[in-house]
Each structure stands twice: as structure tokens, then as C-alpha cells.
Design an enzyme around this catalytic site. Structure first.
Site, PDB file in Angstrom:
ATOM      1  N   CYS A   1      13.125  11.303   6.869  1.00 38.24           N
ATOM      2  CA  CYS A   1      13.270  10.625   8.162  1.00 38.24           C
ATOM      3  C   CYS A   1      14.724  10.592   8.626  1.00 38.24           C
ATOM      4  O   CYS A   1      14.996  10.637   9.825  1.00 38.24           O
ATOM      5  CB  CYS A   1      12.684   9.221   8.091  1.00 38.24           C
TER       6      CYS A   1
ATOM      7  N   SER B   1       5.257   6.589  10.733  1.00 36.58           N
ATOM      8  CA  SER B   1       5.438   7.310  11.992  1.00 36.58           C
ATOM      9  C   SER B   1       5.568   6.345  13.170  1.00 36.58           C
ATOM     10  O   SER B   1       5.197   5.168  13.091  1.00 36.58           O
ATOM     11  CB  SER B   1       4.249   8.234  12.232  1.00 36.58           C
TER      12      SER B   1
ATOM     13  N   GLU C   1      10.473   0.721  10.170  1.00 34.08           N
ATOM     14  CA  GLU C   1      11.364   1.872   9.977  1.00 34.08           C
ATOM     15  C   GLU C   1      10.530   3.105  10.270  1.00 34.08           C
ATOM     16  O   GLU C   1       9.682   3.503   9.471  1.00 34.08           O
ATOM     17  CB  GLU C   1      11.915   1.878   8.543  1.00 34.08           C
TER      18      GLU C   1
ATOM     19  N   LYS D   1       0.852  -1.186   0.000  1.00 39.42           N
ATOM     20  CA  LYS D   1       0.000   0.000   0.000  1.00 39.42           C
ATOM     21  C   LYS D   1       0.890   1.239   0.000  1.00 39.42           C
ATOM     22  O   LYS D   1       1.568   1.526   0.978  1.00 39.42           O
ATOM     23  CB  LYS D   1      -0.908   0.052   1.236  1.00 39.42           C
TER      24      LYS D   1
END
Length: 478
Positions: free
Chosen positions: A282, A227, A248, A173
Site C-alpha cells: 500500500c 481497500s 488505513e 479477522k
């Protein structure tokens, strides 16, 4: 209006419920596409397809899988400009950055193509005559994977390439906010010869989709880039069902600039990395700690570099920073700056949104911040850079390691002793000394503490899609 369709069992299709989500160009506010949404019946079809696809793909020779992934890489490279335009239109980053991301996506497919032929087992030394004891690596099974909006090419491709290379089928997704380039990568895989069912793509309600897929007994492995909050929910669900997971998650990366460093060169590199993708990275720089002795020199050069950035539509020549990807990002910047002002922090440059149709924010530098302020304790994920002085090595390490995040950390120094010590002492899964290296296909990428567990990339990330079987065989005729 273009529709970003689902891909299930080798077919592009609309969702059974006919629902769609609008995809916005963050630079203009224009709606550029519609996303087709999956319901549970679509997910059931994808699960059945992945189960059937796994039986075919897992029995496909690693050498044949390697050839197909190599063709995937070649097709992505051939279509790079078209895919880069889609990425910029939907996600906002400058076109040059989109092309750079797709270069890394090609690299990932090429590396995983080669690694597919290196899933070696081991022959253990005999303890007694007649015994042959080996380990065998096998694909773990159908995978449910969830990719983010900020790097919709390379992070999406990383999950697909490693899973397919290991022999797994996958239901993935992508983000509903930037699905165009992800769809293009899936089309490249289809055209390269990935068999029906081995690769499926669904979109829609993220909570419903993740819960439904992970709970399915067909899914054997979960992979998320997202997140910390979402990671907690999905890892808890996977753990309850005893399914292996790679998480991650978010980061709040510190940069330590020591007194012996070349402060101006460090400022140049840090500014370039901090404002890449409008700070929505990130691995990106979030907290900058500079030794007292070079603080003013660093701040001056950093400010010069930041004020030279050209903000605008990523499709335009000369633009070096695009918009934030969505309205949420602008609202988050506003909340951060409200806290800065409430705590009497000083804004050196920027500090405000840019009036217009898109989600633009000025590249911003903030100083004189308290260590417990929002900007210093929560991942900003945007173009606001705090710069704080420090006096000693111990103080710097205490500040850098003082949060629950541990994805990336960086340091600048000419001292071999300091470089060695920070590599040992920084609590992060990805550490750069005198450089900012983006995630490499051949290197493991993952965090510690609240930034997740497991690795993507490198042999470690490839192994995450494998299970190891031990076989002890005795010669009964001997």
C-alpha cells in the site's frame, strides 16, 4: 491437511458450521491448508468473550500488560523461521522478505510493550484554590479489527499489539488467504499469557463478519487495513453507530525525481522498493515522475535493475520477487496492460504473465502513458511501473496530488529548498525524501483523502485505542 482454526475465549476451535476455505500456495497452486469459517454463533461467542476479557484485561496493570507483550515479542522472534516459512508458502513473498516483515512485527510488539506504561494523563494548572483537574486515558473497549493479506504479520500484529497494550480486548479477522502466520502470532500471545477472551481471532465470510461485529453493541472501536471500497462500507457503518474507526486504505504513491537528484541512485532505490512483495504494497511506488533532464539516465538504470530481478518461488535461494498472491492479481495486471496497449503505451520490459502453475507476472516497465490511463489513475497493486517525464516543479506537484489517494509520496532531490517544499506540498500522510522507509513502530502511519483517516503506529496509533476522561475535583473541606 492443516486447518487454520478460530481462536475464541482461549480455545482453538473449528467453526460451528464445519465450512472451510482452501489456502493456496500462489507459487505452485498447491492447497496447503484449510481455513475454518465462523458463523454467527461463533461470532456471538467471540463477542461475549471479548466483553468478559475486556473487564479482566483493562484492569490489568499497564506494567503487567507490558511484560506480557514483551514475552509475545520474544516468542515471535524465537519462532521466526517457522512463521516466515508459513508466510511465504501462503502469501508468496521471498523468504528473506518474510523474515524482514517478522522482524518489524517483533519491533511493533516491543514498542507497544513499552508504550503500555506511558499512557499518561495530565494535571491541569489550578484556576482557583481547592480544585484538582486531571485527564485520564482509559482503554476504549472491545475492538473489531480487520487485517489484509499482503502483510499478514506486521499489519496483523500492529493492531493486536496496540489494542492489547492500551488495555482493550480485540476480535481480529486476518485474511483467509494468508492466515498461517497470523495464527502463529495469536499462539505466541496465548503462550505469553494474554488472558482468555482478551484476544480472539475469527475467519470466514468477510462481509458477514465485519457487518455482524461492527453492529454489535459490545464493539467500541473499529480498525481496518484494506481497500478504499471496503473502507467506505465499514466507515459508513461505524459512523452510523457512532463508533470511532481507523481506516488505513489504498494508495497510489507517486515518486518525484527532480533534475538535481542522483538519478542512478534514485533508480536503484525505487526499483528495490517498487518490486518488493511483487508490488503488492500500500505504501509502494505506483507512479514514477522524472525530470526531463535525467529521464533517460533514470530509465536506463531502472531498467537494468528490473531486468536483474529473479522471479520464482519465494522458498528458493536467490529469488528476489515472488508471485502475485492470487489469481485476481494476475487478472488485474492483464486488464492494466490491455489499457496500456489500447492507449499506445510502450512496454520497455516485461508486460506478460509467466506460464506455469503459480500466479507469476514479469516485472514490467511502461512509458509514454497518458495521465488518465488506468495505470496512472488506479492503484495497480502489482509489478508494473510507469515512468513519466515532467518539466517543472509545479507540473510535478500537480501530477502527484492530482488523484483522490493520499497514503504515501516520495521525492529525490539534493536541494534543501525542494526537499522542504515537497514535504509541505505533497498531499499524503507518509512522505519520504531521498529514502523509502517502511512503516515504523514509533511513527504514525495513515492516509489523507480517500486513503483513509486516523493513524496506526506511534503514540497517535496507540491513542486510537484510548479514550480521554476529564476529572474536576473540589476539596469540600477547604
Amino acid at each position: 491437511m492443516d486447518k487454520r482454526k478460530l481462536f475464541i475465549d482461549g480455545e482453538w476451535c473449528e467453526g460451528s458450521n464445519a465450512q472451510t476455505i482452501e489456502v493456496e500456495n500462489p507459487a505452485t497452486g498447491e492447497i496447503v491448508a484449510l481455513v475454518c469459517c465462523a458463523d454467527t454463533s461463533d461470532l456471538d461467542r467471540a463477542l461475549v468473550a471479548a466483553e468478559r476479557g475486556f473487564k479482566v484485561w483493562s484492569k490489568t496493570s499497564p506494567w503487567e500488560r507490558s511484560k506480557i507483550l514483551s514475552r509475545c515479542a520474544a516468542l515471535i522472534e524465537e519462532r521466526m523461521l517457522e512463521l516466515a516459512v508459513l508466510m511465504t508458502l501462503e502469501q508468496g513473498k521471498p523468504l528473506a522478505e518474510s523474515r524482514g516483515e517478522l522482524d518489524r512485527t517483533v519491533d511493533v510488539f516491543q514498542w507497544c510493550a513499552a508504550e503500555a506504561t506511558r499512557t499518561y494523563g495530565r494535571l491541569l494548572p489550578q484556576r482557583q484554590p481547592g480544585y484538582r483537574q486531571t485527564t485520564i486515558k482509559e482503554p476504549v473497549g472491545p475492538v473489531a479489527a480487520f487485517a489484509p493479506w499482503n502483510f499478514p504479520g506486521v499489519m496483523f500484529g500492529r493492531k493486536i499489539a496496540a489494542a492489547l497494550g492500551a488495555g482493550c480486548s480485540i476480535i481480529i479477522k486476518p485474511s483467509e488467504e494468508s492466515p498461517g502466520v497470523s495464527s502463529g502470532i495469536v499462539k505466541a500471545c496465548q503462550d505469553a499469557g494474554v488472558p482468555d477472551g482478551a484476544l480472539n481471532m475469527v475467519m470466514g465470510d468477510p462481509t458477514m463478519i465485519s457487518d455482524y461485529l461492527i453492529r454489535s453493541p459490545i464493539i467500541a472501536k473499529v480498525s481496518l487495513t484494506g481497500s478504499v471500497a471496503v473502507g467506505r462500507k465499514l466507515s459508513k457503518l461505524a459512523g452510523e453507530l457512532l463508533k470511532p474507526a481507523t481506516m488505513e486504505l489504498g494508495g497510489h504513491a507517486p515518486v518525484l525525481v527532480f533534475g538535481d537528484a542522483d538519478a542512478e541512485k534514485a533508480a536503484d532505490l525505487t526499483a528495490g522498493f517498487k518490486f518488493r512483495n511483487a508490488g503488492q504494497v500500500c505504501l509502494g511506488v505506483s507512479r514514477i515522475y522524472v525530470h526531463d533532464s535525467v529521464y533517460q539516465k533514470f530509465l536506463s538504470r531502472f531498467t537494468e535493475r528490473v531486468e536483474a530481478l529473479k522471479v520464482g518461488d519465494g522458498m528458493l535461494d536467490g529469488v528476489t520477487m515472488g508471485p502475485l498472491a492470487n489469481a485476481r492479481g494476475v487478472q488485474n495486471m492483464e486488464q492494466i496492460m490491455s489499457d496500456v496497449q489500447a492507449r499506445n503505451g510502450k512496454t520497455v520490459t516485461g508486460g506478460n504473465g509467466i506460464v506455469g502453475k503459480g500466479h507469476f507476472w514479469q516485472p514490467t516497465i511502461v512509458i509514454d502513458l497518458e495521465h488518465d490511463s488506468t495505470l496512472m489513475t488506479q492503484e495497480p497493486f502489482g509489478p508494473i511501473a510507469p515512468i513519466v517525464p515532467f518539466s517543472t516543479y509545479d507540473e510535478a506537484l500537480k501530477l502527484a496530488n492530482g488523484l483522490d489517494y493520499g497514503l504515501a509520496a516520495y521525492a529525490f532531490t539534493r536541494s534543501l529548498d525542494i526537499a522542504t517544499n515537497v514535504a509541505d506540498d505533497l498531499e499524503a500522510g507518509w512522505i519520504g525524501v531521498n529514502n523509502f522507509s517502511p512503516a515504523l513502530a514509533e511513527a504514525p502511519f495513515g492516509g489523507v483523502k480517500d486513503s483513509g483517516f486516523g493513524s496506526e503506529g506511534g503514540p497517535e496509533g496507540f491513542d486510537a485505542y484510548c479514550k480521554t476522561k476529564f476529572v474536576s475535583q473540589v476539596n469540600m473541606d477547604g
